[in-house]
Design an enzyme around this catalytic site. Sequence first.
Site, PDB file in Angstrom:
ATOM      1  N   SER A 194       0.813  -1.217   0.000  1.00 32.83           N
ATOM      2  CA  SER A 194       0.000   0.000   0.000  1.00 32.83           C
ATOM      3  C   SER A 194       0.845   1.265   0.000  1.00 32.83           C
ATOM      4  O   SER A 194       0.427   2.294  -0.546  1.00 32.83           O
ATOM      5  CB  SER A 194      -0.961  -0.004   1.199  1.00 32.83           C
ATOM      6  OG  SER A 194      -0.248  -0.214   2.401  1.00 32.83           O
TER       7      SER A 194
ATOM      8  N   HIS B 258       1.616   4.534   4.869  1.00 30.35           N
ATOM      9  CA  HIS B 258       0.917   5.232   3.793  1.00 30.35           C
ATOM     10  C   HIS B 258       1.474   6.633   3.600  1.00 30.35           C
ATOM     11  O   HIS B 258       1.641   7.098   2.464  1.00 30.35           O
ATOM     12  CB  HIS B 258      -0.579   5.306   4.111  1.00 30.35           C
ATOM     13  CG  HIS B 258      -1.230   3.963   4.171  1.00 30.35           C
ATOM     14  ND1 HIS B 258      -2.484   3.757   4.711  1.00 30.35           N
ATOM     15  CD2 HIS B 258      -0.797   2.743   3.761  1.00 30.35           C
ATOM     16  CE1 HIS B 258      -2.796   2.473   4.632  1.00 30.35           C
ATOM     17  NE2 HIS B 258      -1.794   1.846   4.054  1.00 30.35           N
TER      18      HIS B 258
END
Length: 314
Positions: free
Chosen positions: A144, A195
């Site tokens: 991610s 992230h």
Amino acid sequence: MQRRQGRVNAGLLLLLYQISQIGLQNIPPVTLGVLALNIFLFLSPVRPLAEVCVSVHEAFYKRDWQRLLLSPFHHADDWHLYYNMISMLWKGIMLEKKLKSRWFAYIIAVFSVLIGVVYMVLEFLLVKILDDPSYGMSCGVGFSGVLFALKVLNNHYNPGRVSTVLGLRIASKYACWVELVAIHLIAPGTSFAGHLAGILVGLMYTMGPLKKIMKACAGGISFFSDPGRPRDYYSDYYGYYSDYQYRTPRNYYDYTGGLTEEEQLERAVLNSLNERDFGGATYNSERRPYGFWFPPERSEEEMRRQRLRRFERR
């Protein structure tokens, strides 16, 4: 393999189904390779997750640098794999065709390692600022972080678009920040620092020195060919403008230029209006490309003759 046994991996099956619906022939090679690698390592992990995840304690203090290479390509479960790879499928199709496969592969390789480094820096700062050693033990896996970086690149090369996040229409350049907060609120177990590291690396590439550093490191190696201006659907046709020659797109994604159905309809309407503005005249007998087109410029001689004809009419 023990964590894969005893149940049906619905996320994996759904991922394979989605890939089959798109068709392998429509997926660029590097994107397809990344999908295959992640699926393979999900089914046959190199090590248990506890031995591949990246953290300040394990990677930095214990000098286990292999974790920087392994952690992005391992996933906690089948749904973690599914959501990441579906996102990679879309972003890969968009970006690989713009940046070309070799440079895109270079980006994936650099981002995968660099995001792990930035992640450890962020966690280390949290340890010092908050005086909480638990952040140094926080261990992350998954693709991610790379996806957030690719999202920054995609927004950079496709400006002016609008994304929908939780039902809200947001300018694409801000969407990654909204998603960063939204995902953390909806799923608190996700890695906020991981992230955020992806977004920061993406900004380092689009607005900072990372791209220049990568070019310098690649040097004169012809294997890497990063075009100064990524060629997309429109620039492909613009390159043939002077000769009035238009190339037939090779597949669906080239044909649509990566546009959604609504955007394609808008382009078609604009073309129709353009044709009316020009009185339905056709400057070229060849078929125009889908999307938008450029009317050919007239030479100075043609313009001079046209002026003379106007005077003669008077």
